[in-house]
Write an enzyme that holds these catalytic residues in place. Structure first.
Site, PDB file in Angstrom:
ATOM      1  N   SER A 104       0.911 -16.573 -15.295  1.00 23.65           N
ATOM      2  CA  SER A 104       1.054 -17.213 -16.677  1.00 23.65           C
ATOM      3  C   SER A 104      -0.245 -17.308 -17.163  1.00 23.65           C
ATOM      4  O   SER A 104      -1.219 -17.757 -16.590  1.00 23.65           O
ATOM      5  CB  SER A 104       1.646 -18.516 -16.536  1.00 23.65           C
ATOM      6  OG  SER A 104       1.668 -19.074 -17.985  1.00 23.65           O
ATOM      7  N   GLY A 105      -0.278 -16.633 -18.457  1.00 28.35           N
ATOM      8  CA  GLY A 105      -1.803 -16.597 -18.975  1.00 28.35           C
ATOM      9  C   GLY A 105      -2.637 -15.452 -18.972  1.00 28.35           C
ATOM     10  O   GLY A 105      -3.511 -15.449 -19.201  1.00 28.35           O
ATOM     11  N   THR A 109       2.934 -10.935 -21.796  1.00 28.52           N
ATOM     12  CA  THR A 109       3.468 -10.812 -23.091  1.00 28.52           C
ATOM     13  C   THR A 109       2.958 -10.051 -24.153  1.00 28.52           C
ATOM     14  O   THR A 109       3.473  -8.937 -24.861  1.00 28.52           O
ATOM     15  CB  THR A 109       3.676 -12.244 -23.751  1.00 28.52           C
ATOM     16  OG1 THR A 109       4.422 -13.003 -22.835  1.00 28.52           O
ATOM     17  CG2 THR A 109       4.696 -12.390 -24.921  1.00 28.52           C
ATOM     18  N   ASN A 160      -1.373 -21.705 -20.148  1.00 26.38           N
ATOM     19  CA  ASN A 160      -1.286 -20.809 -21.370  1.00 26.38           C
ATOM     20  C   ASN A 160      -0.544 -21.151 -22.561  1.00 26.38           C
ATOM     21  O   ASN A 160       0.324 -21.966 -22.459  1.00 26.38           O
ATOM     22  CB  ASN A 160      -0.396 -19.460 -20.811  1.00 26.38           C
ATOM     23  CG  ASN A 160      -0.182 -18.317 -21.777  1.00 26.38           C
ATOM     24  OD1 ASN A 160      -0.570 -18.215 -22.659  1.00 26.38           O
ATOM     25  ND2 ASN A 160       0.631 -17.214 -21.314  1.00 26.38           N
ATOM     26  N   SER A 163       3.173 -19.298 -22.944  1.00 27.10           N
ATOM     27  CA  SER A 163       3.730 -18.853 -21.734  1.00 27.10           C
ATOM     28  C   SER A 163       5.096 -18.478 -21.552  1.00 27.10           C
ATOM     29  O   SER A 163       5.836 -19.372 -22.254  1.00 27.10           O
ATOM     30  CB  SER A 163       3.482 -19.812 -20.586  1.00 27.10           C
ATOM     31  OG  SER A 163       4.152 -19.763 -19.481  1.00 27.10           O
ATOM     32  N   SER A 164       5.653 -17.460 -21.234  1.00 24.64           N
ATOM     33  CA  SER A 164       7.126 -17.060 -21.145  1.00 24.64           C
ATOM     34  C   SER A 164       7.723 -17.808 -20.042  1.00 24.64           C
ATOM     35  O   SER A 164       7.124 -17.653 -18.855  1.00 24.64           O
ATOM     36  CB  SER A 164       7.306 -15.634 -20.750  1.00 24.64           C
ATOM     37  OG  SER A 164       6.554 -14.656 -22.037  1.00 24.64           O
ATOM     38  N   GLY A 391       4.770 -13.992 -13.213  1.00 23.82           N
ATOM     39  CA  GLY A 391       4.057 -13.940 -12.093  1.00 23.82           C
ATOM     40  C   GLY A 391       4.200 -14.690 -10.940  1.00 23.82           C
ATOM     41  O   GLY A 391       4.731 -15.722 -11.218  1.00 23.82           O
ATOM     42  N   GLU A 393       3.579 -18.051  -8.644  1.00 21.88           N
ATOM     43  CA  GLU A 393       3.080 -19.241  -9.199  1.00 21.88           C
ATOM     44  C   GLU A 393       2.886 -20.214  -8.003  1.00 21.88           C
ATOM     45  O   GLU A 393       3.890 -20.332  -7.305  1.00 21.88           O
ATOM     46  CB  GLU A 393       4.376 -20.005 -10.325  1.00 21.88           C
ATOM     47  CG  GLU A 393       4.198 -19.260 -11.530  1.00 21.88           C
ATOM     48  CD  GLU A 393       5.191 -20.088 -12.618  1.00 21.88           C
ATOM     49  OE1 GLU A 393       5.238 -19.643 -13.749  1.00 21.88           O
ATOM     50  OE2 GLU A 393       5.912 -20.886 -12.037  1.00 21.88           O
TER      51      GLU A 393
END
Length: 985
Positions: A104-105, A109, A160, A163-164, A391, A393
């Site tokens: 994330s980040g 995206t 992020n 973040s998705s 991704g 985590e």
């Protein structure tokens, strides 16, 4: 293989590192980040580092720069990998996919957006109008769908701002021409628990804040909402967190995007009503009133009922009671406890949001899916897939969601390594190169630990959820300890009592390929069961809102119907991952591996420890080792020669050998690299990067010379083109000028060929407009014609009238158009005093006086004579006679038989002045300024003007005298000290 960048920016391809070590890999990654090069290749894999700033690497110009180019022709870029996937799809009619991964980040995206924009920009719609409209619609929906899905599926996290919180796989369908015909979106594991609670510093999904902060006041009022996120339990945590994105502008953008996609206004209203209902659910509180559970704020029930188009009493009953089917078809209602009611409310809120998100995805799919596609008519349908998924985590507290996400990454990493190895093996086999076994970590053992039937963690978790009786998370942990205790990649505090980083009866640890992750089992059972009472499903299905009915099709079943137990969340996710991997494995894959340089979102900080962790769990170094296991560089012979042929005398500028392979062999042999090279059927394989760098260095030294040669030849070519062009232009101009001259002369001949027979001898004939080169010539022709015409006219005049004609011409030249009546149309007799009709009774006396003057002065002829009225300085007038001979000017007294009063030599006359009016006033100027002023009179008829005759006769005489009188031949006109007169000199 990117080879266009200077080495000052590091190696553009990690495969070309001198030493494949983690230290060299990180040093090259850091150098490129610091020099503003955020993209680097690993063969055909793009490693992308989030720059945390705007970079001029995108837009129309950059799209054209990468369009249709090979990977090695341009510096590393997302556009290059997108173009490679599109070309493989279009040229070979092969399905491709682009897998974007990273934590994330890291920029996943944004990377997927740029890839989508590039594919949309390079596809060309056909000329058929209806097809073009369909293609443009598909492009717009695919691009606008990102905005909508981000609003409802993304949230601010501590890592992020955007973040998705779901995984997304998008298929884009193309026809045989390469034009997009439709698409399909699959979503995976939405983090619906975020609806209820967020970590400190984080926010709920963007959509809630966009509604509260961006919707019009009237709309909020109709939803019974206020413009303050702190008033609502579900948005309170993130209300005061700094957020870089403008929620007000985002709300308008999302609504506009939904309209572009095809959402009706009723559907948009229903979406935001559901969001408002979730916010009201979050504010509901339950308490005990005696033995029954009641709502503290019952007004929220009516709000929810209104927004969901349901009956208020039914809503209240569903929140406080649960309907249970007993044996024998009996149905009973069981009241909730406070804890059960709160759990049911939260389960309903999570289900509300998850089904809303899935409905939005399905609604987008209904617009862009391929319709009425017939292979026989439209040709083969090919696909480009784009996977943007969470991704790996590792948090301080890792729960069920992190477990699923990391399992997903294990599956994708396994696929990644398998496909890379398979690609390498297939390429070696195609080229006839011996394959060498490569040692790498196979994470199949970790995948089996999670998903294996009857033995994996998911199976153990499902078994615990299905067990009758009181089963807790701790019992689930004990079951894993007993069944997985000997697995090398599993451990817990019970199995490792000395490891104090794990808590008893709570934590277990999995040794993932990316590192060890400790999970807390708290909440595993509830999240896996994902229990939602059937009462809520029936309530929503019976809603009068058609959108809600579509979201809850399972609510149509009666409570007494016997249904299968629904699949658990973990099993559903495992099945979706297996299908996803099978789908990706059937396509030709391209990879984008995203790296987050720091946690401060700084554009200048490169946290080596943070990046090292990501490089390890992304398996980037293993990717380089796989690619470098045999040969670091491979290229088709044709492209290899095209790049390096200038370094060999046998291949420059073009070789004369039988094949490109032989020419490549000659080039390699000349540089003594034959021990470091292998020759495939269509490609040359180079083992070490040093060989390639040597060729690159020699090429770089030769390129300036080649450029100068090309410039010289090109400039010479341009000069020759310019010379030939000018020569052709002048040749054309020459012929055209000749044509224009001939055409003009022929036109003149045509117009004037019959002027001899005309009455006016061609005076009325209009001269054609001449070309510029013939303007002077035409003036000469006009003069010649006028002279010829004059000669023809004069030739017909009797000799007796020639003197009169000459005088009139002189008058015309002298007076031009200064006087209206000159007397051209009458006969000029000149000597009027000797004429009986003009001077009856006095002509004889005049003749006698004239004879006396001839004897005295010896003049030979009379030029002009006439009666005049003389005026003196005292303004007194007297009748006199004027006689001009070839010697003198005489003034006579008519009453005394034309007695001579004054005589002035004609040579003393210097000029004549007259007026432009109808009068006949004349002034005769002399050298001694003894001027004579008089008016011509006693004419017959009385109004006849003889000024023109006087001037013309005098001028004609002066023209005919010897050259010593030349000064009198010039004539000038203008006011001689006054505004009424003209002077003739």
């Amino acid at each position: 293989m990117a080879e266009q960048e200077s080495l000052e920016f590091g190696k553009a391809d990690f495969v070309l590192l001198d030493n494949v070590t983690m230290e060299d890999f990180m040093a090259n990654l850091k150098l490129r980040f610091e020099r503003g090069r955020i993209y680097t290749y690993i063969g055909e894999v793009v490693v992308s580092v989030n720059p945390y700033r705007s970079i001029a690497l995108y837009g129309k110009d950059m799209i054209e720069y990468y369009r249709g180019r090979e990977l090695y022709e341009r510096p590393p870029h997302l556009y290059a990998i997108a173009d490679a996937a599109y070309k493989a799809m279009k040229r070979r009619a092969k399905d491709t996919c682009i897998v974007i991964s990273g934590e994330s980040g890291a920029g996943k995206t944004e990377a997927s957006k740029y890839i989508m924009q590039y594919i949309a920009a390079i596809t060309n719609p056909t000329q058929r109008e209806e097809v073009e409209r369909r293609v443009i619609m598909v492009k717009n929906v695919l691009l606008k769908s990102n905005c909508v899905l981000e609003a409802f599926g993304n949230a601010k996290t501590n890592r992020n701002d955007n973040s998705s919180r779901f995984g997304k796989y998008m298929d884009i369908n193309f026809d045989f021409k390469g034009d997009p015909t439709g698409g399909h979106i699959n979503n995976y594991l939405l983090e619906k628990s975020r609806v209820l609670k967020q970590q400190p510093g984080e926010r709920n999904f963007h959509s809630f804040y966009q509604l509260l902060l961006g919707a019009p006041d009237a709309l909020l009022s109709s939803y019974h909402l206020q413009r303050d996120p702190t008033l609502y339990v579900f948005t309170r945590e993130g209300a005061n967190n700094n957020f870089a994105i403008n929620d007000q502008a985002s709300y308008r953008l999302v609504v506009d995007s939904m309209e572009v996609i095809g959402f009706s206004q009723d559907e948009v209203d229903s979406v935001y009503k559901i969001l408002a209902s979730i916010l009201h659910l979050g504010n509901m509180r339950f308490t005990m009133d005696g033995d029954a559970v009641v709502l503290e704020n019952e007004d929220l029930v009516s709000h929810v009922a209104q927004l969901t188009s349901c009956d208020a009493d039914t809503v209240k009953k569903t929140l406080l009671y649960r309907t249970v089917a007993a044996g024998g078809g009996e149905i009973i209602e069981k009241g909730h406890s406070v804890k059960e009611a709160a759990y049911a409310k939260e389960a309903c809120a999570k289900a509300f949001y998850e089904r809303l998100f899935c409905w939005i995805v399905g609604r987008i799919n209904s617009v862009i899916e391929v319709k009425d596609y017939d292979v026989r008519v439209h040709g083969k349908n090919t696909v480009i897939g784009v996977l943007d998924i969470y991704g790996f985590e590792i948090f301080d507290n890792n729960s069920f969601e992190q477990f699923c996400i990391n399992y997903c990454n294990e599956k994708l990493q396994q696929l990644f390594i398998e496909l890379i190895l398979r690609q390498e093996q297939d390429e070696y086999q195609r080229e006839g190169i011996e394959w060498q076994h490569i040692e790498y970590f196979n994470n199949q053992i970790i995948v089996d630990l999670v998903e294996q039937s009857h033995k994996g963690i998911i199976s153990i978790l499902d078994e615990a959820c299905l067990t009758v009786g009181e089963v807790t998370d701790t019992i689930f942990l004990e079951s894993m300890n007993s069944k997985l205790g000997r697995h090398p990649h599993y451990s817990s505090r019970k199995l490792s009592p000395t490891d104090k980083s794990m808590a008893f009866n709570r934590d277990f640890r999995i040794k993932h390929y990316a590192g060890n992750v400790t999970y807390s089992v708290e909440g595993f059972l509830d999240k896996n069961k994902d229990t939602l009472f059937q009462d809520f499903k029936r309530l929503m299905y019976n809603s009068k809102d058609p959108v809600l009915r579509d979201m809850w099709p399972d609510g149509q079943m009666s409570i007494s119907e016997v249904t299968k137990r629904p699949l658990t969340a973990a099993t559903l996710f495992r099945n979706s991952m297996i299908l996803l991997v099978e789908n990706l494995a059937s396509k030709e894959p391209y990879y984008v591996r995203c790296v987050k340089p720091n946690d401060q979102k700084s554009p200048v900080v490169f946290d080596e420890r943070r990046c090292l962790h990501q490089v390890e769990y992304l398996g980037l170094l293993e990717n380089v080792r796989v690619r470098r296991a045999g040969f670091a560089y491979r290229q088709p012979y044709e492209r290899f020669l095209q790049r390096y042929k200038m370094t060999c005398e046998y291949t420059w500028p073009n070789h004369l050998m039988d094949s490109d392979m032989e020419a490549t062999r000659a080039l390699i042999d000349q540089h003594d690299f034959q021990d470091d090279v292998a020759y495939g059927y269509t490609k040359v394989f180079i083992r070490t990067p040093q060989t390639l760098f040597s060729l690159e260095q020699e090429r770089a030294q030769l390129m300036p010379i080649i450029v100068l040669l090309i410039q010289k030849v090109w400039r010479g070519t341009l000069a020759r083109w310019h010379y030939k062009r000018l020569k052709s232009i002048y040749k054309i101009m020459s012929f055209y000028k000749c044509y224009k001259v001939r055409s003009h002369l022929m036109e003149i001949v045509h117009r004037f060929q019959s002027v001899r027979d005309m009455e006016d001898y061609g005076k009325s004939v209009e001269w054609p407009q001449p070309p510029a080169v013939l303007e002077k010539f035409q003036e000469l022709c006009k003069n010649l014609h006028r002279r010829w015409r004059a000669r023809k006219i004069v030739k017909n005049i009797p000799p007796s009238e020639m003197l009169q004609i000459k005088c009139k011409v002189c008058a015309m030249e002298a007076l031009q158009d200064l006087r209206r009546d000159i007397g051209y149309d009458r006969a000029w007799r000149n000597n009027y005093l000797a004429c009986e009709t003009e001077n009856p009774g006095g002509a004889a006396h005049f003749q006698k006086s004239l004879q006396a003057m001839r004897k005295k002065d010896g003049h030979s002829s009379v030029i002009f004579s006439c009666h005049i009225r003389k005026m003196n300085r005292f303004n007194k007038c007297k009748e006199r006679g004027l006689v001009i001979t070839d010697r003198h000017v005489y003034r006579l007294e008519p009453k005394k038989h034309y007695k001579l009063l004054k005589c002035v030599p004609l040579q003393a006359v210097t000029g004549v002045s007259l007026t432009p009016g109808p009068d006949q006033l004349l002034v005769l100027h002399t050298r001694k300024n003894d001027d004579m002023a008089f008016c011509l009179q006693c004419t017959e008829p009385a109004d006849e003007s003889r000024v023109g005759e006087f001037v013309g006769t005098l001028m004609n005489y002066f023209k005919s005298i010897p050259p010593n009188g030349k000064r009198l031949l010039e004539a000038k006109f203008g006011p001689p000290g006054g505004s009424r007169g003209e002077t003739i000199l």
